[in-house]
Design an enzyme around this catalytic site. Structure first.
Site, PDB file in Angstrom:
ATOM      1  N   ARG A  73     -37.703  -6.487  46.218  1.00  0.00           N
ATOM      2  CA  ARG A  73     -38.726  -7.327  46.858  1.00  0.00           C
ATOM      3  C   ARG A  73     -40.076  -7.182  46.130  1.00  0.00           C
ATOM      4  O   ARG A  73     -41.128  -7.082  46.747  1.00  0.00           O
ATOM      5  CB  ARG A  73     -38.915  -6.935  48.338  1.00  0.00           C
ATOM      6  CG  ARG A  73     -37.713  -7.175  49.218  1.00  0.00           C
ATOM      7  CD  ARG A  73     -37.419  -8.664  49.396  1.00  0.00           C
ATOM      8  NE  ARG A  73     -36.422  -8.914  50.412  1.00  0.00           N
ATOM      9  CZ  ARG A  73     -35.105  -8.864  50.226  1.00  0.00           C
ATOM     10  NH1 ARG A  73     -34.620  -8.564  49.021  1.00  0.00           N
ATOM     11  NH2 ARG A  73     -34.275  -9.118  51.210  1.00  0.00           N
TER      12      ARG A  73
ATOM     13  N   SER B 146     -37.063 -10.574  57.507  1.00  0.00           N
ATOM     14  CA  SER B 146     -37.385  -9.145  57.633  1.00  0.00           C
ATOM     15  C   SER B 146     -38.898  -8.973  57.587  1.00  0.00           C
ATOM     16  O   SER B 146     -39.529  -9.416  56.624  1.00  0.00           O
ATOM     17  CB  SER B 146     -36.777  -8.357  56.479  1.00  0.00           C
ATOM     18  OG  SER B 146     -35.391  -8.511  56.448  1.00  0.00           O
TER      19      SER B 146
ATOM     20  N   GLU C  53     -43.125  -6.448  54.583  1.00  0.00           N
ATOM     21  CA  GLU C  53     -42.549  -7.247  53.503  1.00  0.00           C
ATOM     22  C   GLU C  53     -43.256  -8.604  53.498  1.00  0.00           C
ATOM     23  O   GLU C  53     -43.402  -9.247  52.471  1.00  0.00           O
ATOM     24  CB  GLU C  53     -41.054  -7.401  53.805  1.00  0.00           C
ATOM     25  CG  GLU C  53     -40.209  -7.835  52.653  1.00  0.00           C
ATOM     26  CD  GLU C  53     -39.534  -9.144  52.922  1.00  0.00           C
ATOM     27  OE1 GLU C  53     -40.236 -10.176  52.915  1.00  0.00           O
ATOM     28  OE2 GLU C  53     -38.314  -9.148  53.113  1.00  0.00           O
TER      29      GLU C  53
HETATM   30  N1  EPU Z   1     -29.138  -2.130  61.830  1.00  0.00           N
HETATM   31  C1  EPU Z   1     -29.475  -1.570  63.035  1.00  0.00           C
HETATM   32  N2  EPU Z   1     -30.041  -2.348  64.001  1.00  0.00           N
HETATM   33  C2  EPU Z   1     -30.275  -3.672  63.809  1.00  0.00           C
HETATM   34  C3  EPU Z   1     -29.904  -4.267  62.571  1.00  0.00           C
HETATM   35  C4  EPU Z   1     -29.347  -3.468  61.590  1.00  0.00           C
HETATM   36  O1  EPU Z   1     -29.270  -0.390  63.253  1.00  0.00           O
HETATM   37  O2  EPU Z   1     -30.826  -4.305  64.704  1.00  0.00           O
HETATM   38  C5  EPU Z   1     -28.609  -1.283  60.759  1.00  0.00           C
HETATM   39  C6  EPU Z   1     -27.145  -1.520  60.550  1.00  0.00           C
HETATM   40  O3  EPU Z   1     -26.519  -0.266  60.692  1.00  0.00           O
HETATM   41  C7  EPU Z   1     -26.985  -1.981  59.125  1.00  0.00           C
HETATM   42  C8  EPU Z   1     -28.329  -1.726  58.500  1.00  0.00           C
HETATM   43  O4  EPU Z   1     -29.270  -1.577  59.558  1.00  0.00           O
HETATM   44  O5  EPU Z   1     -26.032  -1.209  58.473  1.00  0.00           O
HETATM   45  C9  EPU Z   1     -28.752  -2.845  57.577  1.00  0.00           C
HETATM   46  O6  EPU Z   1     -28.789  -4.070  58.300  1.00  0.00           O
HETATM   47  P1  EPU Z   1     -28.504  -5.492  57.606  1.00  0.00           P
HETATM   48  O7  EPU Z   1     -27.211  -5.457  56.864  1.00  0.00           O
HETATM   49  O8  EPU Z   1     -28.694  -6.539  58.646  1.00  0.00           O
HETATM   50  O9  EPU Z   1     -29.606  -5.634  56.482  1.00  0.00           O
HETATM   51  P2  EPU Z   1     -31.159  -5.220  56.437  1.00  0.00           P
HETATM   52  O10 EPU Z   1     -31.276  -4.068  55.515  1.00  0.00           O
HETATM   53  O11 EPU Z   1     -31.751  -5.105  57.765  1.00  0.00           O
HETATM   54  C10 EPU Z   1     -31.621  -6.674  54.285  1.00  0.00           C
HETATM   55  C11 EPU Z   1     -32.661  -7.641  53.834  1.00  0.00           C
HETATM   56  C12 EPU Z   1     -32.387  -9.027  54.439  1.00  0.00           C
HETATM   57  C13 EPU Z   1     -31.006  -9.470  53.965  1.00  0.00           C
HETATM   58  C14 EPU Z   1     -29.960  -8.424  54.423  1.00  0.00           C
HETATM   59  C15 EPU Z   1     -28.580  -8.716  53.880  1.00  0.00           C
HETATM   60  C16 EPU Z   1     -34.700  -6.364  53.442  1.00  0.00           C
HETATM   61  C17 EPU Z   1     -36.054  -6.016  53.931  1.00  0.00           C
HETATM   62  N3  EPU Z   1     -33.993  -7.176  54.222  1.00  0.00           N
HETATM   63  O12 EPU Z   1     -31.758  -6.531  55.701  1.00  0.00           O
HETATM   64  O13 EPU Z   1     -33.341  -9.921  53.902  1.00  0.00           O
HETATM   65  O14 EPU Z   1     -30.666 -10.739  54.496  1.00  0.00           O
HETATM   66  O15 EPU Z   1     -30.333  -7.115  53.916  1.00  0.00           O
HETATM   67  O16 EPU Z   1     -28.556  -8.471  52.495  1.00  0.00           O
HETATM   68  O17 EPU Z   1     -34.295  -5.915  52.377  1.00  0.00           O
HETATM   69  C18 EPU Z   1     -35.500 -10.847  54.299  1.00  0.00           C
HETATM   70  O18 EPU Z   1     -35.890 -10.247  53.299  1.00  0.00           O
HETATM   71  O19 EPU Z   1     -36.276 -11.567  54.976  1.00  0.00           O
HETATM   72  C19 EPU Z   1     -34.125 -10.692  54.756  1.00  0.00           C
HETATM   73  C20 EPU Z   1     -33.663 -11.251  55.869  1.00  0.00           C
END
Ligand code: EPU
Length: 338
Positions: free
Chosen positions: A162, A237, A333
Site C-alpha cells: 500500500r 480497509s 490506510e
Molecule cells: N479477521 C478478523 N475479524 C474480521 C475480519 C478479519 O479477525 O472482522 C481476521 C481473519 O482471521 C482473517 C484476517 O483477519 O484471517 C485477514 O482478513 P481478510 O482476509 O478479510 O483481509 P484483511 O487483511 O483484513 C486485506 C486488504 C483488503 C483486501 C483483503 C483481501 C489491507 C489493509 N486490506 O484485508 O484490501 O481486500 O486483504 O486480500 O491490506 C483495502 O485495501 O481497502 C482492502 C479492502
C-alpha cells in the site's frame, strides 16, 4: 473550461461525507489539465479521482480538479501478452470486467476494488494475493509545477505494501494521467494462494479455475464481507495491516497464541488489523452514524449522516483501544483530508 463554485462532494467520495469544494473543475482532457494547472489566483489544488480512499473532515477551501480522463488503448501486443494503456479516470472494476470479457489475464484477483485506475499506483492496490505492481508496466504523470508529462517505470514507482513513490518523495507533485498494464493473452498466471480464495473455489467445486472463475470467487467473497459504498458509505480497509519486528511479534504471539500472522521473510510479520479490532470487541459497534462494519472489522462505515469528524473520532477510538490491548499503533490506510 468550466470553473464551478461551492460544489457538494457527497457523491464524489465513497464515504458519502457531505463537504463542499470552493472551486471545482472537471478535467476531461490533457489540455484541460494543462490549462487548469496554469490558473492563477485560486487556492491550493486538490486532486480528486474516484474518492474511494479518502476521508473529508471539512469543507475544502481549495481548487478541486476532478480527474475524469477516459479511454483505453493497446500500445503493445505479441502472441502472448499485451500492454494496455488506461486513462486515469476509468473505473477500476469496470476495467477488470472489460479485460475478462476480452480474455486478458492479470486483473482477476483485484475485481471489485473501488476507485479509478489513475490512483491505483499511488497506494499499489492489492487483494487476494495480487498487487498492482505484479501487472504494472508503467504510468504517465504530469508534474503539477511544470505541466510536463513524464513516464515512470515500475522500478521508479518504488512499490511497497500500500505504498509507492507517489505517497513519498512524489507526494503532491504529480497527477497520474494514464497507467500501462501488462496482461496475458494465454497461459494466464493463476494465483489462488490466498487461503479464503482457495476455499471459496473449492466450495464451488472448482479445482482448476480460469481467470473468470477467480474473478467470480473474489466478487463473491468481497460482496459477503465488504459493504457496497453505494449502499453503505465506506473506504474499504481504513487501516493498514501492521508490520511488526520479530521480537515484538514473539511477545505478542506469546500473550495471544491465536494471533493470525503472515511472515514476510525479513524478520517482520504482518498481522491482520481486522483481528486486533475484532478482539477489542469493536466489530459491528455503532456510534451515531459512524460504525465498525459488522462483517469486516477493518472497514469503518457511514450509516448516513456521519461527518468526517465522526468517522475520525471513531478511528481514534479504534486506534487507542488496539494500542492499549496489543501495544500496536494502527496506521490509517485512507487519506485523511483536513
Ligand atoms: N479477521 C478478523 N475479524 C474480521 C475480519 C478479519 O479477525 O472482522 C481476521 C481473519 O482471521 C482473517 C484476517 O483477519 O484471517 C485477514 O482478513 P481478510 O482476509 O478479510 O483481509 P484483511 O487483511 O483484513 C486485506 C486488504 C483488503 C483486501 C483483503 C483481501 C489491507 C489493509 N486490506 O484485508 O484490501 O481486500 O486483504 O486480500 O491490506 C483495502 O485495501 O481497502 C482492502 C479492502
Amino acid at each position: 473550461m468550466n470553473i464551478q463554485e461551492n460544489i457538494s462532494l457527497k457523491d464524489y467520495n465513497t464515504f458519502g461525507i457531505e463537504a463542499k469544494a470552493r472551486y471545482f473543475i472537471e478535467i476531461s482532457s490533457i489540455e484541460d489539465l494543462k490549462e487548469a494547472l496554469k490558473l492563477k489566483g485560486y487556492p491550493e489544488l486538490f486532486i480528486l479521482s474516484g474518492g474511494s480512499n479518502m476521508l473529508l473532515t471539512q469543507d475544502l477551501n481549495r481548487l478541486v480538479l476532478f480527474i475524469n480522463l477516459k479511454g483505453k488503448a493497446l500500445v503493445e501486443e505479441n502472441d502472448k501478452e499485451i500492454v494496455l494503456r488506461v486513462m486515469a479516470g476509468e473505473n477500476w472494476h469496470d476495467l477488470v470486467l472489460w479485460t475478462l470479457e476480452k480474455g486478458y489475464g492479470g486483473l482477476q484477483n483485484m475485481a471489485l476494488i473501488p476507485g479509478n485506475t489513475g490512483t491505483a499506483p499511488i497506494q499499489n492496490i492489492g487483494a487476494y494475493g495480487v498487487e498492482l505492481k505484479d501487472i504494472f508496466a508503467g504510468c504517465e504523470a504530469m508534474e503539477i509545477q511544470t505541466s510536463k508529462t513524464s513516464y515512470f517505470t515500475k522500478e521508479e514507482c518504488h512499490f511497497g505494501y500500500r505504498d509507492s513513490f507517489f505517497k513519498k518523495e512524489g507526494k503532491g507533485k504529480y497527477i497520474i494521467t494514464s497507467v500501462d498494464l501488462l496482461l496475458s493473452k494465454k497461459e494466464h498466471k493463476i494465483n489462488m494462494g490466498y487461503a479464503p480464495l482457495k476455499e471459496e473455489l473449492l466450495q464451488q467445486g472448482i479445482n482448476t479455475p480460469d481467470i473468470s472463475d477467480i474473478a467470480q470467487a473474489v466478487i463473491a467473497i468481497r460482496s459477503r464481507k465488504l459493504p457496497d459504498p453505494k449502499e453503505l458509505g465506506n473506504s474499504g480497509s481504513f487501516f493498514k495491516n501492521p508490520v511488526i519486528p520479530e521480537d515484538d511479534f514473539k511477545k505478542l504471539k506469546k500473550a495471544h497464541p491465536e494471533l493470525p500472522s503472515y511472515a514476510l521473510g525479513n524478520q517482520t510479520h504482518k498481522i491482520p488489523a481486522a483481528w486486533l479490532i475484532d478482539q477489542c470487541g469493536l466489530k459491528g459497534k455503532r456510534f451515531g452514524d459512524a460504525g465498525v462494519h459488522k462483517n469486516q472489522a477493518l472497514v469503518l462505515v457511514n450509516y448516513g449522516l456521519a461527518s468526517g469528524e465522526d468517522i475520525l473520532n471513531l478511528a481514534r477510538l479504534v486506534q487507542s483501544q488496539v494500542k492499549e490491548k496489543f501495544g500496536v499503533l494502527l496506521e490509517p490506510e485512507v487519506n485523511i483530508i483536513s
